[in-house]
Motif scaffolding. Sequence first.
Motif, PDB file in Angstrom:
ATOM      1  N   ASN A  72     -66.045 -12.104  12.211  1.00 24.11           N
ATOM      2  CA  ASN A  72     -65.963 -13.570  11.881  1.00 24.11           C
ATOM      3  C   ASN A  72     -66.242 -14.428  13.096  1.00 24.11           C
ATOM      4  O   ASN A  72     -65.476 -14.236  14.236  1.00 24.11           O
ATOM      5  CB  ASN A  72     -64.745 -14.041  11.124  1.00 24.11           C
ATOM      6  N   SER A 283     -70.643 -14.238   3.762  1.00 26.73           N
ATOM      7  CA  SER A 283     -69.843 -13.360   4.425  1.00 26.73           C
ATOM      8  C   SER A 283     -70.002 -11.968   3.680  1.00 26.73           C
ATOM      9  O   SER A 283     -69.884 -10.998   4.170  1.00 26.73           O
ATOM     10  CB  SER A 283     -68.335 -13.874   4.499  1.00 26.73           C
ATOM     11  N   GLN A 307     -60.377 -13.539   4.499  1.00 26.74           N
ATOM     12  CA  GLN A 307     -61.206 -14.646   5.184  1.00 26.74           C
ATOM     13  C   GLN A 307     -60.576 -15.861   4.968  1.00 26.74           C
ATOM     14  O   GLN A 307     -60.462 -17.106   5.689  1.00 26.74           O
ATOM     15  CB  GLN A 307     -62.662 -14.614   4.894  1.00 26.74           C
TER      16      GLN A 307
END
Length: 471
Positions: A72, A283, A307
């Motif tokens: 990320n 994502s 996340q």
Amino acid sequence: MNIQTLKSLWGDILGGSVGALVTVPIILSCGVVSYQNIGPAFVTAGISAAFVAAVIPAIVSGLFAGSPLHINTPKTTHAAILSGMMATIATHHSFSDIYAGDTASAALMTICFLTLIVSGITQVLLGASRMGSLVKFIPYPVLAGFINGFALQIILTQIPKLFGLDHGSQVLGVLTGDVGINWWSMSFAVMSGSLVYVTGKVSKLVPAAIVGLLGGTITQMIATKYVSATDFGPVIGTLPTGMPIVLRTDAIFQFISTTAFSHHAFMILATGVTLAFVSSIQSLLSISASERLFGVRPNSNRELIVQGAGNFVVALFGGAPSGGSPNITQTVFANGGRTGIANLAFAVTLIGLSYGLSNIISLIPLSVMAGVVIVTTAGAMDKWTQQLIIKIGTGAKSSRQDLAMNLAVVAVVSILVIWAGALAALGVGMTIVFMVFLFRSNAKMIRRVLYADRLRSRTDRLYTALKALYY
């Protein structure tokens, strides 16, 4: 510990470290965009927030995420959502009557943290309720409109820095001739952007953004030493040493207790939910790319939970939004990263860079950053939209109507993202797609009617056989 384990560990450390180096330009870009509506003086605060947004999710993912490896990074498109919300709230009397000067800037940053908390909680709920697979069913033309709209919004906000201006309102003065352009700033921006473009075409191994930043900054430093000009444009300025990991819970709770929060609670909630959906979709698409690299089917629901938890913690410590990055994940993989240890190495390297590179980063001109951000953002615009434009001109006539309709949805959503905000764009985009679906469902399914007594058989028969049939 056997040789194979040591080799795997070294691959994770090397891959994570290289990925961190490549991520630095992304952190700087996100930092510039994050608090751009507050003013140039808050660029350093934005960069610090972007460092936090890169490090904390990496630690959370390294400790709790499963396979495959997924990196990320801070997202400029997500930061643009928050930046647009800040611009709307800052001009409302319910906010400006309470906050002014530095207190207004601090309150707007707190609003961003609160919105990111809402986004993180929403992502956790999406994953916990096993909605990870359903999120992907949001129509792609709407998602493409968001991607392009945010990209255009970022490019538009960098144009003042490209011309060496202090405020976006001065751009109109440039067009009318009332405001002059800083040609030094513009030349540095063009040079850095050109270096990014050319490097990206020539080599995929060398990070193009780093080449652009170094080339533009070195050129500005040489010009400062040997050219007797007075104004080469502003630089990023002094950065805090390291990452200021400070809990912002007191500021968040204090803002919630004000009347300004009650006036803007719905916008904060709606923007947070919108940010969660956009981040989740991007994502999930990113981790699908990781599936092709590692050959392991990802757990979409777990990915959303991890996340969302990362963004929640990031918000508590004053960070910017983050999301999955297929490019950085591929870079880490190419350099040996395979497990969650690569995420931890990624975080440790960034922490070290935040201490060691602060003096270097402070010298980068804002015009150079603008050139790099504009070119990299333009390159990140939705490729599917580009294919639509090509197919409309070269595709079959029978499919052009559908292509044009999809392209119209993308265009409308993109324009609304820029002029009306993410919430309006999402609502209008989903409404248009639903109406298009109803229109297509009500279309006649029967294209042509054929009657057997009006058609001749295509089978050749002998005359004797036909005579026996009819007579």
